[in-house]
Every structure is written in structure tokens, then in C-alpha cells.
Design an enzyme around this catalytic site. Structure first.
Site, PDB file in Angstrom:
ATOM      1  N   LYS A 293       7.014  -4.758   3.713  1.00  0.00           N
ATOM      2  CA  LYS A 293       6.740  -3.396   4.202  1.00  0.00           C
ATOM      3  C   LYS A 293       7.541  -2.372   3.385  1.00  0.00           C
ATOM      4  CE  LYS A 293       6.810  -0.709   8.533  1.00  0.00           C
ATOM      5  NZ  LYS A 293       7.154  -0.745   9.962  1.00  0.00           N
TER       6      LYS A 293
ATOM      7  N   SER B  63       3.435   0.366  13.112  1.00  0.00           N
ATOM      8  CA  SER B  63       3.432   0.971  11.804  1.00  0.00           C
ATOM      9  C   SER B  63       3.317  -0.023  10.654  1.00  0.00           C
ATOM     10  CB  SER B  63       4.717   1.776  11.624  1.00  0.00           C
ATOM     11  OG  SER B  63       5.850   0.929  11.736  1.00  0.00           O
TER      12      SER B  63
ATOM     13  N   SER C  39       6.021  -2.289  16.209  1.00  0.00           N
ATOM     14  CA  SER C  39       5.343  -2.191  14.919  1.00  0.00           C
ATOM     15  C   SER C  39       5.105  -3.491  14.180  1.00  0.00           C
ATOM     16  CB  SER C  39       6.113  -1.249  14.007  1.00  0.00           C
ATOM     17  OG  SER C  39       5.789   0.071  14.331  1.00  0.00           O
TER      18      SER C  39
HETATM   19  N1  GLN Z   1       4.552   3.293  17.514  1.00  0.00           N
HETATM   20  C1  GLN Z   1       5.932   3.381  17.838  1.00  0.00           C
HETATM   21  C2  GLN Z   1       6.511   4.651  17.235  1.00  0.00           C
HETATM   22  O1  GLN Z   1       5.773   5.360  16.654  1.00  0.00           O
HETATM   23  C3  GLN Z   1       6.665   2.174  17.314  1.00  0.00           C
HETATM   24  C4  GLN Z   1       6.860   2.223  15.861  1.00  0.00           C
HETATM   25  C5  GLN Z   1       7.683   1.094  15.337  1.00  0.00           C
HETATM   26  O2  GLN Z   1       7.869   0.069  15.996  1.00  0.00           O
HETATM   27  N2  GLN Z   1       8.212   1.287  14.147  1.00  0.00           N
HETATM   28  O3  GLN Z   1       7.646   4.948  17.325  1.00  0.00           O
END
Ligand code: GLN
Length: 488
Positions: free
Chosen positions: A79, A154, A178
Site C-alpha cells: 500500500k 482505504s 481499511s
Molecule cells: N474508512 C475509515 C476512515 O476513513 C477507515 C480508514 C482506515 O482504516 N484507514 O477513517
């Protein structure tokens, strides 16, 4: 079956037996990326020469019978919030468009030491803020089961890379879901380790009391292998626990003398799609058929989890993202009058809309006069959420529920409604607030052919048990064997 559809363990066997070289494996995945990445946008950066060179080095050492690491010759996608020395690391943001870190993240060092092949950097929501990958400054990755839909976020690019057979393994990060949510929406396995299990040294920080790096793979065995490679103590991350790393992959198939699975009532409430609920309830019956005791439990404070998370995560984000000032690294505005104007313009031009929203929300929650009412209150509720889990784990080995309330939605469907977007993580965020480990595994498909994920949660540092429980289901089902058919 093409070689790119194999699991990492199957590829490792072929490499060990000398049936294939690391270079041929890398070549197959590079070809798949060449064929499908234009459509899927899973990778933001792939350095073909560097990849083939890494693979040839492994082959040479194997020919000379030199000792090799446990992932020798296996490509792993990374990532783009994880620093890779000399290779672009953008965090899906324009502000880091030209950033090439001078060092590797701890997890990347571990992969190199395991002789894995670093395959490239995957697309993600900007600074890991999002649930659909649509917050990437470089355009969204697409779901390989239906490219008109989001892959989740994400870590969307990492999930797509594995699901679409562009990589056998990938790393994501999970601050509120995410790793698990995109794994669920793309039909693969994704694990969020317990807080402190994996070092975040060299991982661009979002919410420092929540962030963890996690493995993504086709099946539970591969997930265990990759977790083993990245877990363990690192003094450069003060939150990283000094606790031995079990050989996760070795004990996966050991039977349970007894197994109690808790179903949190709150995870089967309003907002859950009936198709997802049916698939998850069918999975419960599979466990019951294998002798598990099923018990309903309650996590009464989980109704506050989303609000708590969006105070804690944004507060931490606002302070973590203060370092992107245009002065030290990253984008700097060329047209400015004085220092303050340079900060404002650099940040204004470099950050996307969702990142700005988070920075403003977090700054508000921390500002004088509001800190007690919002931030400190959220910390207290966070404790109550953790206490709920402690009570549940006193009577259950693991908790089970859906990973995501719905299957993958269409691109564009929720971009103008942040609250609808935030609800995508309703079942995953409490695991981060409480520091638990959690895994998402494939458990079915919707009528429209989209994957459904099952989430299992366990107490901190119980990854070994979590993986064994996940593997028990996987052995009894074949959802994890499906691969999307894609136009080349
Ligand atoms: N969707 C959640 C956020 O926007 C989790 C994102 C994540 O786990 N990096 O914060």
C-alpha cells in the site's frame, strides 16, 4: 489455471521444488498487471526492472543453495502509505507526489529479509482516509468483480491486486477497517493485527492510536504466512509490543477442544443488507455443525463507536498531518507571499477535500473550549467500548458478524454523502478502538455476483486463535477458491 491464480503457498511449493523460477513468477504477475491495471488502477507505481532484478537475485541464490527467507520469490504488493526506499510513496495524495523516502518501513525491511519480491505500490484513499478508494488523488481502483463498483477502502488497490490476481499477497493498513472492508468487498482474506503486534515505523501516520499494517491474501494460510513475516518487536515504534511471534501457519489446522463464538446483537441490526445477513448466518451454521457453541452477546456501547472514532481519528490526523507544511518535503506552492501564505497554499493545493474535512474536524475537536466536550469525552467512551469487548471475551473465544453492512456499492454513489460513506465501517471501527485483532474471510456472494465477507474478532494478541477459527470455516467451504473472470 494460470499461475497468477495460485495461492502464495502453492507458488512457494513450486518455487521450492524448482518447477518455476522467481523471475518467471514475477514475469507472470507483471504481465497480468500490464493487461489489467489500466482498467483496475490497483497499482500506482510498478518498477519492472527493479522487480525482475530482485527475482533474479533470489534465483541466483537458490541455484547456489544459499539459505533463503520464508517468502523467497513471492511477490508482495505494498500500500502506498508504506515507505519504500527510493520508490515513490504518495499516500494517494498530491502533496507527496514527488516523495521518495530515503528509508524502508519496518515491514518492508522484514519482507526484504524474508526474500519476498516487492511488487509495487498500490492505490489507496488519500492518507488512508476513506472506504471506497475514491479519495485517491490518482483516481479510484475498481472492483474486479464489477469494475463499475468500488473495491472498498482505504487499502482498495491492495485488495484489487490480490483479488484480480495481480499479486498473490499484499499489505494494507487498517485504522478503522481499511484492510478488512476492502478484503470483504473484493472476496479475499484481510487481517488487522492487534494494536502493537506490527511496527508502524515508516508507515505514514493517520490515527496513531489506531493504525496497524495487515496482510491481504487469497486464503487464511497465506495470511498467516505474511503475518508471521511482518509481526514482532521493533524498538523504533514505541507502541510495538515485545511479545513472541507464534508460528501462525503451523498450527492452523489444529482442532479445537471447545469453541465458543459470540454473535454481538448490535452487529445484526438496522442497516444490514439481508443478503449479507443471510450469508453470515449461514456461516454461523457451518461453525455450529463443527461443534462450536454459539452465544448471543451484547456490546451496548457500540452505538457510539462511529462518533467516537471520528473524533479520535480526526484529532490524531489533524496533528499527524501538520508535518506536511511544504517546507520539509512534499508539494510546495511556488506562488506565495511569506511563510504563512506558503503553508496555506501548499496545504490548500496538496490535500484533497476529505483530508481537509478531517483536519478541520480534528482541529475543532482539540481546540480550547471543545477539547473536554469532544475529544476527552470520546476517550472515555472508547474505554467503555473496550470494556464491552472484555466482558464478551470473558465468555467467548471469538466474536462473529458481517465485515461490511452491504456489498460493494457503485462508484460515485456515496461521494457527496460523508455520513453514508462513514457507515461502511460500522462493524470494523470498534475493533480498532479496542485494539483487537480481526479478520475478514469470504463467506458468499450476492445475487448480483458480488463477494460477501465474514468478520471474526479476537482479544488482543490472539491472532493464532483467530486464524485457526477462520481456517476452520475455510476448510468447510470453497468461497475463497473463486476468482473473478476479467477481460484481458
Ligand atoms: N474508512 C475509515 C476512515 O476513513 C477507515 C480508514 C482506515 O482504516 N484507514 O477513517
Amino acid at each position: 489455471m494460470s499461475r497468477t491464480q495460485l495461492t502464495a503457498s502453492q507458488l512457494l511449493d513450486q518455487l521450492h521444488r524448482g518447477e518455476v523460477t522467481a523471475e518467471a513468477v514475477a514475469d507472470d504477475f507483471l504481465r497480468a498487471i500490464g493487461d489489467r491495471n489500466t482498467l483496475l488502477q490497483a497499482f500506482l507505481h510498478v518498477d519492472e526492472d527493479d522487480i525482475l532484478q530482485q527475482a533474479r537475485q533470489v534465483d541466483t541464490r537458490r541455484r547456489r543453495s544459499e539459505p533463503l527467507g520464508p517468502l523467497a520469490g513471492l511477490p508482495v504488493a505494498i500500500k502506498d502509505v508504506i515507505c519504500t526506499k527510493g520508490q515513490p510513496t504518495t499516500a494517494g495524495s498530491k502533496i507527496l507526489a514527488n516523495f521518495r523516502p530515503p528509508y524502508d518501513a519496518h515491514v518492508v525491511e522484514r519482507l526484504r529479509a524474508a526474500d519476498a519480491i516487492l511488487l509495487g505500490k498500490t492505490n489507496c484513499d488519500e492518507f488512508a482516509m476513506g472506504s471506497s478508494n475514491e479519495n485517491s488523488a490518482y483516481g479510484p481502483a475498481r472492483n474486479p468483480w464489477d469494475p463499475s463498483r468500488i473495491p472498498g477502502g482505504s487499502s482498495g488497490g491492495s485488495a484489487v491486486a490480490v483479488a484480480a490476481c495481480l499479486a498473490p499477497l499484499a499489505l494494507g493498513t487498517d485504522t478503522g477497517g481499511s484492510v478488512r472492508q476492502p478484503a470483504a468487498l473484493c472476496g479475499i482474506v484481510g487481517l488487522k493485527p492487534s494494536y502493537g503486534r506490527v511496527s508502524r515505523y515508516g508507515v505514514l501516520a493517520y490515527g496513531s492510536s489506531l493504525d496497524q499494517v495487515g496482510p491481504m491474501s487469497h486464503d487464511v494460510r497465506d495470511c498467516a504466512l505474511l503475518l508471521e513475516a511482518i509481526a514482532g518487536h521493533d524498538p523504533r515504534d514505541a507502541t510495538c509490543v515485545d511479545h513472541p511471534v507464534p508460528r501462525y501457519a503451523q498450527r492452523l489446522d489444529e482442532p479445537f477442544a471447545s469453541l465458543t463464538i459470540g454473535l454481538p446483537r448490535e452487529f445484526f441490526a438496522e442497516g444490514l443488507s439481508s443478503e449479507v445477513e443471510q450469508a453470515v448466518r449461514a456461516a454461523v451454521e457451518v461453525y455450529r455443525g463443527h461443534g462450536a457453541t454459539i452465544r448471543e452477546v451484547s456490546l451496548p456501547h457500540s452505538k457510539y463507536a462511529l462518533a467516537t472514532y471520528y473524533l479520535v481519528a480526526t484529532a490524531e490526523a489533524s496533528s499527524n498531518l501538520a508535518r506536511y507544511d511544504g517546507a520539509h518535503f512534499g508539494h510546495r506552492s511556488t506562488d506565495h507571499r511569506g511563510l504563512i501564505d506558503m503553508y496555506c497554499k501548499s496545504r490548500g493545493q496538496g490535500f484533497g477535500a476529505e483530508v481537509k474535512r478531517r483536519v478541520m474536524l480534528g482541529t475543532y475537536a482539540l481546540s480550547s473550549g471543545y477539547r473536554d466536550a469532544y475529544y476527552l469525552k470520546a476517550l472515555k467512551v472508547r474505554r467503555l467500548i473496550r470494556d464491552d469487548f472484555d466482558r464478551a471475551f470473558a465468555e467467548c473465544d471469538v466474536l462473529l458478524g458481517p465485515t461490511s453492512p452491504t456489498v460493494a456499492f457503485s462508484l460515485g454513489e456515496r461521494v457527496s454523502d460523508p455520513l453514508a460513506m462513514y457507515l461502511a465501517d460500522i462493524y470494523t471501527i470498534s475493533g480498532n478502538l479496542a485494539g483487537l485483532c480481526g479478520i475478514s474471510i469470504p463467506c458468499g456472494f450476492s445475487a448480483s455476483g458480488l463477494p460477501i465477507g465474514l468478520q471474526l474478532l479476537a482479544a488482543p494478541l490472539e491472532e493464532e486463535k483467530l486464524l485457526r477459527v477462520a481456517r476452520l470455516y475455510e476448510r468447510a467451504t470453497d468461497w475463497h477458491l473463486r476468482r473473478p473472470s476479467l477481460p484481458s
